[in-house]
Design a protein around this motif. Structure first.
Motif, PDB file in Angstrom:
ATOM      1  N   PRO A  93       0.821  -1.217   0.000  1.00  0.00           N
ATOM      2  CA  PRO A  93       0.000   0.000   0.000  1.00  0.00           C
ATOM      3  C   PRO A  93       0.858   1.272   0.000  1.00  0.00           C
ATOM      4  O   PRO A  93       1.954   1.281   0.578  1.00  0.00           O
ATOM      5  N   ASP A  94       0.324   2.316  -0.609  1.00  0.00           N
ATOM      6  CA  ASP A  94       1.034   3.605  -0.632  1.00  0.00           C
ATOM      7  C   ASP A  94       1.333   4.084   0.782  1.00  0.00           C
ATOM      8  O   ASP A  94       2.363   4.711   1.042  1.00  0.00           O
ATOM      9  N   SER A  95       0.390   3.775   1.704  1.00  0.00           N
ATOM     10  CA  SER A  95       0.585   4.246   3.085  1.00  0.00           C
ATOM     11  C   SER A  95       1.850   3.616   3.688  1.00  0.00           C
ATOM     12  O   SER A  95       2.550   4.259   4.481  1.00  0.00           O
ATOM     13  N   VAL A  96       2.136   2.372   3.307  1.00  0.00           N
ATOM     14  CA  VAL A  96       3.352   1.721   3.819  1.00  0.00           C
ATOM     15  C   VAL A  96       4.581   2.415   3.241  1.00  0.00           C
ATOM     16  O   VAL A  96       5.544   2.721   3.958  1.00  0.00           O
ATOM     17  N   ILE A  97       4.525   2.693   1.943  1.00  0.00           N
ATOM     18  CA  ILE A  97       5.676   3.356   1.309  1.00  0.00           C
ATOM     19  C   ILE A  97       5.912   4.731   1.939  1.00  0.00           C
ATOM     20  O   ILE A  97       7.034   5.090   2.294  1.00  0.00           O
ATOM     21  N   ARG A  98       4.807   5.448   2.131  1.00  0.00           N
ATOM     22  CA  ARG A  98       4.925   6.782   2.766  1.00  0.00           C
ATOM     23  C   ARG A  98       5.497   6.653   4.169  1.00  0.00           C
ATOM     24  O   ARG A  98       6.402   7.373   4.576  1.00  0.00           O
ATOM     25  N   GLY A  99       4.970   5.680   4.895  1.00  0.00           N
ATOM     26  CA  GLY A  99       5.417   5.466   6.283  1.00  0.00           C
ATOM     27  C   GLY A  99       6.891   5.102   6.348  1.00  0.00           C
ATOM     28  O   GLY A  99       7.622   5.585   7.219  1.00  0.00           O
ATOM     29  N   LEU A 100       7.328   4.260   5.419  1.00  0.00           N
ATOM     30  CA  LEU A 100       8.755   3.881   5.401  1.00  0.00           C
ATOM     31  C   LEU A 100       9.609   5.120   5.167  1.00  0.00           C
ATOM     32  O   LEU A 100      10.689   5.276   5.748  1.00  0.00           O
ATOM     33  N   GLY A 101       9.098   6.004   4.317  1.00  0.00           N
ATOM     34  CA  GLY A 101       9.803   7.271   4.072  1.00  0.00           C
ATOM     35  C   GLY A 101       9.856   8.096   5.343  1.00  0.00           C
ATOM     36  O   GLY A 101      10.904   8.635   5.723  1.00  0.00           O
ATOM     37  N   GLU A 102       8.710   8.178   6.028  1.00  0.00           N
ATOM     38  CA  GLU A 102       8.645   9.018   7.238  1.00  0.00           C
ATOM     39  C   GLU A 102       9.592   8.528   8.336  1.00  0.00           C
ATOM     40  O   GLU A 102      10.182   9.327   9.054  1.00  0.00           O
ATOM     41  N   ILE A 103       9.733   7.211   8.470  1.00  0.00           N
ATOM     42  CA  ILE A 103      10.626   6.736   9.543  1.00  0.00           C
ATOM     43  C   ILE A 103      12.082   6.601   9.061  1.00  0.00           C
ATOM     44  O   ILE A 103      12.934   6.077   9.779  1.00  0.00           O
ATOM     45  N   GLY A 104      12.342   7.049   7.856  1.00  0.00           N
ATOM     46  CA  GLY A 104      13.739   7.166   7.401  1.00  0.00           C
ATOM     47  C   GLY A 104      14.304   5.961   6.674  1.00  0.00           C
ATOM     48  O   GLY A 104      15.463   5.973   6.259  1.00  0.00           O
ATOM     49  N   VAL A 105      13.483   4.919   6.463  1.00  0.00           N
ATOM     50  CA  VAL A 105      14.021   3.696   5.862  1.00  0.00           C
ATOM     51  C   VAL A 105      14.439   3.898   4.401  1.00  0.00           C
ATOM     52  O   VAL A 105      15.358   3.239   3.920  1.00  0.00           O
ATOM     53  N   LEU A 106      13.789   4.836   3.710  1.00  0.00           N
ATOM     54  CA  LEU A 106      14.068   4.955   2.276  1.00  0.00           C
ATOM     55  C   LEU A 106      15.331   5.756   1.969  1.00  0.00           C
ATOM     56  O   LEU A 106      15.717   5.896   0.809  1.00  0.00           O
ATOM     57  N   GLY A 107      15.958   6.259   3.043  1.00  0.00           N
ATOM     58  CA  GLY A 107      17.220   6.966   2.799  1.00  0.00           C
ATOM     59  C   GLY A 107      18.204   6.706   3.924  1.00  0.00           C
ATOM     60  O   GLY A 107      18.962   7.593   4.318  1.00  0.00           O
ATOM     61  N   MET A 108      18.192   5.483   4.416  1.00  0.00           N
ATOM     62  CA  MET A 108      18.974   5.150   5.621  1.00  0.00           C
ATOM     63  C   MET A 108      20.444   5.555   5.551  1.00  0.00           C
ATOM     64  O   MET A 108      20.968   6.183   6.460  1.00  0.00           O
ATOM     65  N   THR A 109      21.107   5.179   4.454  1.00  0.00           N
ATOM     66  CA  THR A 109      22.554   5.424   4.416  1.00  0.00           C
ATOM     67  C   THR A 109      22.900   6.747   3.728  1.00  0.00           C
ATOM     68  O   THR A 109      24.068   7.106   3.650  1.00  0.00           O
ATOM     69  N   VAL A 110      21.870   7.423   3.237  1.00  0.00           N
ATOM     70  CA  VAL A 110      22.123   8.689   2.540  1.00  0.00           C
ATOM     71  C   VAL A 110      22.518   9.755   3.570  1.00  0.00           C
ATOM     72  O   VAL A 110      21.991   9.777   4.688  1.00  0.00           O
ATOM     73  N   SER A 111      23.420  10.618   3.161  1.00  0.00           N
ATOM     74  CA  SER A 111      23.893  11.637   4.109  1.00  0.00           C
ATOM     75  C   SER A 111      22.747  12.564   4.530  1.00  0.00           C
ATOM     76  O   SER A 111      21.772  12.736   3.785  1.00  0.00           O
TER      77      SER A 111
END
Ligand SMILES: Cc1cc2nc3c(=O)[nH]c(=O)nc-3n(C[C@H](O)[C@H](O)[C@H](O)COP(=O)(O)OP(=O)(O)OC[C@H]3O[C@@H](n4cnc5c(N)ncnc54)[C@H](O)[C@@H]3O)c2cc1C
Length: 588
Positions: free
Chosen positions: A84-102
């Motif tokens: 679901p889009d809500s999961v993707i959004r949520g993963l973004g909100e908790i930082g998972v989609l850019g974990m190693t990015v500066s």
């Protein structure tokens, strides 16, 4: 036993040399094994996270665990074939989609080690979500992070770390699967030189139909090669001529991911969107796959841990023949082997992640070894978990059939395991050639008299003395076997895949064993864990070491006595067979 190379083989070798060995080349730990060396300082002591780094990782893990529990329903995702889009959004909100990015680019700035710890949690919970994150972050976004110009990074990275924009990595095509260098999609420069026109098709691209930023590999003209060279481009779906032919292809497992088919018809991509050096697209691909394969290792470790817990639960709670299943020796074996191999997967994942964090330059065979080992082991472990659950495991109210379907992809994606086995063997052996040439001067009958010595391995505790001796003996024997194979087959080794696969598997097991040896030593010497927990892990690690040596002993024996020729002969007979009056075939 020499062989003449075909023109195609010569070209493939030249391409591989340019691709794999033209950059900075500092032998990593695994490559040293081929020379019979154990570079202790590269693998010991076992890496640990401490202090602020540990705190950051612990916090991220706690957030992700909570999010998985509250918002990610792996059964629903599998059934509805959609994250679901809500999961993707949520993963973004908790930082998972850019974990190693500066932090500068909107990410969390976590180490690869901590990122792997997080991916272990996601992999244990929902494989679709893990593969989605891997495609977006480990290969999609990572390409931009490593190869993007400051302008490209400024434009794209922030919205990617929040999930506002999803990334995909598009290499595979109908004619370019395992043979990634066979990309047919073309990128022709426009007359004004300001852009390229992309034409071609990509298939099986994770996130392909839902991504807003795609790294696309296409062939650009090159003065030195009439076939051109592969270049990476940043493509967005709003570019005219970009078409999603199929957004979500129906598939066996990781059904929640959107695996797409794409077409490019005269898609005009501005020159500024070239990612990395022109003509070096495969280098971009190989580099990001190193990261993808490391997080694959972490996700597989998480899934294996989940299965292990379920095996133990069932073995303790189900009774047959007046006993709990856990009292039967054959059930115990499955559990102990799963625990031992999971310990090895985890150890190698953390070693490889720490290697990346250390700024090392060369870890391509470590990541390939990790991917092959952990995907093979997870496949067996989930099969054993289902077996312990018996008939109950076969029904869809239990997770095992889903985990099996999901895990199957791991043996194919990011490099099919058999292809990687040969890759591991050939890349490692390539540097041995000089030593092999020296050996050529030794008369054949002297070979038997050579005393094969293994490297010295630091023994920091009595409990590992036996294992150190075994490890050293096998590293020595392995190096010798590689030299002998090189000498025997010369360039014809390229056609000896059974030999390559055995050598690749021995090397992989030695790498895993080295990581486990290091971890067991650290536990014994300076572990801060309570004694009972410590000895539990030590015993598990020691069992892995024994299993690894036993599996390798069988492979060494196979190198000496095998029936490879019979296999090939029978396969050739079947390959030429017509199947008259066979069972119903697709053509009937
Ligand atoms: C669900 C899913 C998601 C994917 N996501 C992406 C993505 O995001 N981006 C992307 O670019 N690609 C993606 N892929 C493609 C994936 O990387 C390829 O499937 C993989 O590289 C193997 O290529 P192939 O499937 O064409 O297999 P083939 O090349 O047709 O090979 C089939 C089999 O033949 C054997 N084989 C092939 N070559 C050799 C050899 N040299 N020696 C011995 N055996 C050999 C192996 O057993 C192999 O499994 C995805 C695939 C799947 C299924």
């Amino acid at each position: 036993m020499t062989a003449t190379l075909t023109e195609l083989q010569k070209k493939q070798i030249a391409q591989a040399e340019e691709l794999l060995f033209s950059g900075p080349e500092k032998e990593g730990f695994a490559k040293e094994l081929y020379f019979g060396r154990f570079r202790a300082e590269s693998v010991m002591p076992f890496p640990e996270v401490t202090g602020e780094t540990k705190r950051q990782g612990d916090e991220a893990i706690a957030r992700v665990k909570q999010f998985c529990r509250d918002h990610i329903d792996p059964v629903k995702i599998d059934r509805e074939a959609m994250i679901p889009d809500s999961v993707i959004r949520g993963l973004g909100e908790i930082g998972v989609l850019g974990m190693t990015v500066s932090k500068e680019h909107g990410g969390q700035g976590l180490s690869q080690f901590n990122y792997c710890r997080v991916m272990e949690v996601i992999g244990a919970h929902c494989a679709s979500t893990a593969v989605f994150v891997n495609a977006h972050h480990s290969i999609g976004l990572r390409a931009l992070e490593l190869f993007g110009t400051p302008e490209q990074q400024k434009t794209w990275m922030k919205p990617m770390t929040t999930g506002e924009k999803i990334a995909a990595f598009a290499l595979t095509e109908p004619e370019a699967g395992s043979d990634a260098s066979n990309v047919r999609t073309t990128a022709t420069p426009t007359e004004d030189g300001k852009a390229f026109l992309l034409n071609g098709e990509k298939r099986w691209i994770t996130n392909g139909g839902i991504a807003q930023v795609l790294t696309v590999m296409a062939r650009t003209p090159d003065a030195s090669d009439p076939d051109g060279k592969i270049t990476a481009f940043l493509v967005t779906p709003d570019m005219p001529g970009f078409e999603v032919v199929e957004k979500r292809m129906e598939k066996t497992g990781i059904r929640g991911t959107a695996t797409g088919r794409l077409r490019f018809t005269n898609v005009r991509v501005p020159r500024e969107n070239i990612l990395g050096p022109i003509g070096k697209g495969l280098r971009v691909a190989l580099t990001v796959l190193d990261f993808g394969r490391t997080t694959f290792g972490a996700s597989c470790t998480g899934a294996a841990k989940f299965c292990l817990e379920r095996m133990v639960h069932r073995a303790n709670n189900r009774r047959q023949f007046g006993k709990s299943l856990g009292e039967f020796e054959l059930v115990k074996r499955k559990i102990a082997e799963a625990a031992a191999d999971t310990f090895a997967m985890e150890s190698a994942t953390y070693h490889t992640a720490a290697l990346i964090d250390s700024g090392a330059e060369d870890y391509m065979i470590e990541t390939a070894m990790l991917k092959v080992f952990s995907s093979d082991m997870l496949w067996r472990i989930c099969n054993d978990a289902l077996q312990i659950w018996g008939g109950a495991g076969f029904f869809t109210d239990q997770p095992f059939e889903r985990i099996m379907r999901d895990s199957r992809l791991n043996l194919i994606g990011e490099g099919a395991n058999d292809v990687l086995r040969c890759f591991v063997a050939m890349v490692g052996m390539r540097n041995l050639k000089k030593e092999g040439d020296e050996l050529k001067k030794t008369p054949w009958k002297m070979y038997k008299m050579v005393n094969i010595t293994g490297p010295s391995i630091p023994i920091k505790h009595e409990h590992v003395r036996f294992h150190a001796r075994q490890l050293s003996k096998q590293i020595g024997a392995f190096s010798w076997a590689c030299k002998m194979a090189g000498l025997k087959y010369q360039e014809g080794i390229l056609d000896q895949q059974a030999v390559q696969a055995r050598l690749g598997d021995i090397a992989t097991e030695l790498f895993m064993a080295s990581c486990v040896y290091s971890r067991v030593t650290s536990l014994l010497v300076n572990g801060t864990l309570p004694e009972s927990v410590k000895m539990h892990d030590v015993a598990t690690g020691q069992l892995y070491l024994r299993l690894a040596f036993q599996r390798n002993a069988a492979r060494f024996a196979d190198l000496k006595v095998n029936f490879d020729k019979d296999w090939a002969d029978v396969a050739d007979k079947w390959l030429g067979h017509n199947f008259p009056n066979w069972v119903l075939t697709p053509d009937d």
